[in-house]
Design a protein around this motif. Structure first.
Motif, PDB file in Angstrom:
ATOM      1  N   VAL A   1      -9.679  30.111 -52.196  1.00 58.68           N
ATOM      2  CA  VAL A   1      -9.361  31.523 -52.328  1.00 58.68           C
ATOM      3  C   VAL A   1      -7.917  31.651 -52.791  1.00 58.68           C
ATOM      4  O   VAL A   1      -7.004  31.103 -52.165  1.00 58.68           O
ATOM      5  N   VAL A   2      -7.709  32.343 -53.898  1.00 58.55           N
ATOM      6  CA  VAL A   2      -6.357  32.557 -54.416  1.00 58.55           C
ATOM      7  C   VAL A   2      -5.703  33.679 -53.623  1.00 58.55           C
ATOM      8  O   VAL A   2      -6.197  34.805 -53.584  1.00 58.55           O
ATOM      9  N   ARG A   3      -4.574  33.371 -52.971  1.00 60.75           N
ATOM     10  CA  ARG A   3      -3.873  34.343 -52.146  1.00 60.75           C
ATOM     11  C   ARG A   3      -2.682  34.983 -52.852  1.00 60.75           C
ATOM     12  O   ARG A   3      -2.268  36.080 -52.507  1.00 60.75           O
ATOM     13  N   ASP A   4      -2.105  34.291 -53.818  1.00 59.32           N
ATOM     14  CA  ASP A   4      -0.928  34.833 -54.499  1.00 59.32           C
ATOM     15  C   ASP A   4      -1.054  34.580 -55.998  1.00 59.32           C
ATOM     16  O   ASP A   4      -0.403  33.689 -56.558  1.00 59.32           O
TER      17      ASP A   4
ATOM     18  N   PRO B   1     -10.581  35.390 -57.958  1.00 56.47           N
ATOM     19  CA  PRO B   1      -9.812  35.005 -56.764  1.00 56.47           C
ATOM     20  C   PRO B   1     -10.550  34.080 -55.798  1.00 56.47           C
ATOM     21  O   PRO B   1      -9.928  33.484 -54.932  1.00 56.47           O
TER      22      PRO B   1
ATOM     23  N   ALA C   1      -1.568  25.287 -50.889  1.00 58.02           N
ATOM     24  CA  ALA C   1      -1.961  25.914 -49.628  1.00 58.02           C
ATOM     25  C   ALA C   1      -0.766  26.005 -48.683  1.00 58.02           C
ATOM     26  O   ALA C   1      -0.569  27.024 -47.995  1.00 58.02           O
TER      27      ALA C   1
ATOM     28  N   VAL D   1      -2.806  29.497 -52.016  1.00 60.00           N
ATOM     29  CA  VAL D   1      -4.262  29.461 -51.921  1.00 60.00           C
ATOM     30  C   VAL D   1      -4.663  29.174 -50.485  1.00 60.00           C
ATOM     31  O   VAL D   1      -3.848  28.745 -49.656  1.00 60.00           O
ATOM     32  N   GLU D   2      -5.933  29.403 -50.203  1.00 63.27           N
ATOM     33  CA  GLU D   2      -6.530  29.032 -48.919  1.00 63.27           C
ATOM     34  C   GLU D   2      -7.707  28.116 -49.214  1.00 63.27           C
ATOM     35  O   GLU D   2      -8.571  28.440 -50.049  1.00 63.27           O
TER      36      GLU D   2
ATOM     37  N   GLY E   1       1.317  28.902 -49.391  1.00 63.89           N
ATOM     38  CA  GLY E   1       0.672  30.211 -49.263  1.00 63.89           C
ATOM     39  C   GLY E   1       0.059  30.744 -50.542  1.00 63.89           C
ATOM     40  O   GLY E   1      -0.276  31.933 -50.625  1.00 63.89           O
TER      41      GLY E   1
END
Length: 221
Positions: free
Chosen positions: A205-208, A164, A192, A197-198, A195
């Motif tokens: 950073v993988v968010r979903d 992640p 990004a 990744v960040e 929503g």
């Protein structure tokens, strides 16, 4: 080299039980350390040794004449480079590039020893040709990925597989995907905004991961 014999045998069990003369020749070789970013081989360079990787990682890429590259595979400790194998067996120059991704220690087997091991030691021979079979399957999957998947799907899959948290640059991702940095940056910014990744400096950073995985698996339209 003697103090590394147990670890070496664990990494390459196909080299256990060698005839005494081959074992003596093998363990008389000296290992080589190469720093990150070092070129192990380049397209068109001669191939004179078979590297056994003891530590680190080598990334092998196909490089076009205009400079763009496509990552073919990585070589890790206990593995071998199938392109090197093919060049040695066919007595051809390299048609790809190998670069140290993480500092490596390797043991270069000279061509003569490589050929004698193939001829005299069945476990090593099975290992070499088994690697051919495995890499062939991997490369066919890569052809399918490049030919039939959109770049956003390939990027989504790469993020899921390496997440992640990725410490990398947009250029490195582009190199891995055989694309250019500008396109990868645009796709990352799109991810990004949705929503997925960040983004930060040299990190993602993988968010979903579930949505990214669904995107990667979707049929191309």
């Amino acid at each position: 080299m003697a103090e590394r014999i147990p670890a070496f045998a664990d990494l390459y069990p196909c080299l256990r039980g060698l005839p005494p003369e081959l074992s003596a020749e093998l363990y008389a070789l000296k290992s080589v350390r190469l720093p990150e970013g070092h070129s192990v081989f380049e397209r068109g360079s001669p191939c004179g040794a078979f590297p056994l990787l003891l530590a680190g990682e080598i990334r092998v890429s196909c490089v076009a004449t205009h400079g763009r590259a496509l990552l073919l595979y990585s070589v890790l400790p206990g593995e071998s480079c199938v392109i090197t194998q093919g060049c040695l067996l066919g007595q051809r120059n390299y048609n790809a590039r190998g670069v140290v991704h993480a500092e490596v220690e390797l043991l270069p087997l000279p061509l003569g020893l490589f050929e004698r091991l193939l001829s005299a030691h069945a476990p090593f021979r099975r290992y070499v040709f088994g690697i051919f079979a495995e890499r062939f399957v991997d490369l066919m999957a890569l052809v399918d990925e490049v030919a039939f998947k959109r770049l956003d799907q390939r990027l989504a899959r790469l993020l899921v597989e390496q997440g992640p948290a990725l410490h990398t640059t947009h250029q490195r991702l582009a190199d891995d995907l055989g694309s250019v940095r500008e396109i990868v940056t645009r796709l990352l910014r799109q991810f990004a905004a949705e929503g997925l990744v960040e983004l930060a400096r040299e990190s993602i950073v993988v968010r979903d991961p579930l949505r990214l995985a669904a995107m990667a698996a979707a049929d191309p339209v």
